[in-house]
Design an enzyme around this catalytic site. Sequence first.
Site, PDB file in Angstrom:
ATOM      1  N   VAL A   8       0.904  -0.862  -0.062  1.00 14.35           N
ATOM      2  CA  VAL A   8      -0.007   0.126  -0.084  1.00 14.35           C
ATOM      3  C   VAL A   8       0.883   1.243   0.267  1.00 14.35           C
ATOM      4  O   VAL A   8       1.840   1.252   0.598  1.00 14.35           O
ATOM      5  CB  VAL A   8      -0.844  -0.112   1.274  1.00 14.35           C
ATOM      6  CG1 VAL A   8      -1.670   1.309   1.119  1.00 14.35           C
ATOM      7  CG2 VAL A   8      -1.651  -1.289   1.134  1.00 14.35           C
ATOM      8  N   ASP A 189       6.792   6.313  -0.388  1.00 14.92           N
ATOM      9  CA  ASP A 189       8.149   5.398  -0.966  1.00 14.92           C
ATOM     10  C   ASP A 189       8.828   5.081   0.594  1.00 14.92           C
ATOM     11  O   ASP A 189      10.260   5.071   0.510  1.00 14.92           O
ATOM     12  CB  ASP A 189       8.975   6.534  -1.606  1.00 14.92           C
ATOM     13  CG  ASP A 189       8.370   7.136  -2.764  1.00 14.92           C
ATOM     14  OD1 ASP A 189       7.715   6.031  -3.415  1.00 14.92           O
ATOM     15  OD2 ASP A 189       8.638   8.118  -3.334  1.00 14.92           O
ATOM     16  N   ARG A 190       7.878   4.662   1.484  1.00  6.58           N
ATOM     17  CA  ARG A 190       8.682   4.133   2.830  1.00  6.58           C
ATOM     18  C   ARG A 190       9.217   5.206   3.611  1.00  6.58           C
ATOM     19  O   ARG A 190      10.228   4.575   4.333  1.00  6.58           O
ATOM     20  CB  ARG A 190       9.321   2.881   2.366  1.00  6.58           C
ATOM     21  CG  ARG A 190       8.673   1.867   1.773  1.00  6.58           C
ATOM     22  CD  ARG A 190       7.164   1.599   2.519  1.00  6.58           C
ATOM     23  NE  ARG A 190       6.403   0.272   1.965  1.00  6.58           N
ATOM     24  CZ  ARG A 190       5.326   0.458   1.683  1.00  6.58           C
ATOM     25  NH1 ARG A 190       4.399   1.578   1.371  1.00  6.58           N
ATOM     26  NH2 ARG A 190       4.594  -0.624   1.430  1.00  6.58           N
ATOM     27  N   MET A 191       9.253   6.433   3.012  1.00  7.02           N
ATOM     28  CA  MET A 191      10.111   7.281   3.886  1.00  7.02           C
ATOM     29  C   MET A 191       9.289   8.056   5.076  1.00  7.02           C
ATOM     30  O   MET A 191       8.839   9.038   4.994  1.00  7.02           O
ATOM     31  CB  MET A 191      10.635   8.432   2.785  1.00  7.02           C
ATOM     32  CG  MET A 191      11.708   7.871   2.016  1.00  7.02           C
ATOM     33  SD  MET A 191      12.957   7.308   2.622  1.00  7.02           S
ATOM     34  CE  MET A 191      14.078   8.913   3.340  1.00  7.02           C
TER      35      MET A 191
END
Length: 213
Positions: A8, A189-191
């Site tokens: 997601v 972006d998983r940041m």
Amino acid sequence: MQIATMRVQYPLEPFDVDSLAPTWHEQLAAWLAEADAAGVVEPNAMVLATAGDDGRPSSRTVLCKGIDERGIVLFTNYTSAKSRELRALRYASATFPWYELHRQAHVRGTVSLAHPAETEAYWRSRPRGSQLGAWASAQSTIVPDRRTLDDALEAVTRRFEGQDVPVPPHWGGWRIEPEQVEFWQGRRDRMHDRLRFELDELDRTWRVRRLAP
Ligand SMILES: Cc1cc2nc3c(=O)[nH]c(=O)nc-3n(C[C@H](O)[C@H](O)[C@H](O)COP(=O)(O)O)c2cc1C
């Protein structure tokens, strides 16, 4: 279904130090209220992790029933597996998983028993059925079959017929007094944003640190 490809994207707003409440408990209460308002199922459910003398961890869901500057409170059976571990190690971790909001809060700290008056006050707010269930179930012990549990419930229902159900001696609250409380907010972006309140053991003041996602 391919578990490895389930993914997601989290397009949420930035979450920085200046958007934090002044204290961990105000921030936790605010996120809990937002989860509730967003329709999260059981927003006060948290995964409580304990460890035994052997260092082996164990986790299970419990409900958080209080948040203030002293800590977070849960209620359970004092002879359960979790209570044995809490008594032995005096340390616990609890995670609130608010997946729908792409958020989690992670609390770590020492534990203590809630005051009996606090347990009594919460007990009075519980439905009678839950009160009877607490008497009927020796939580975490092995039972031969479902029938044994149903019989135990029937027996305590008869025992307390026509009277208020008192707090069982084996039941009450635990308080986790946090040393760290991390607020995690999903980002693109998983940041992700991770902001952690940390208690300084020397001067007992709190500071906030940002962690890499
Ligand atoms: C949503 C949810 C809420 C729960 N809330 C509690 C709770 O507040 N207190 C409790 O003792 N167990 C609660 N349970 C049951 C625990 O997860 C666990 O099965 C039980 O406490 C026994 O754990 P133990 O054998 O590790 O001590 C809940 C389970 C779920 C799924």
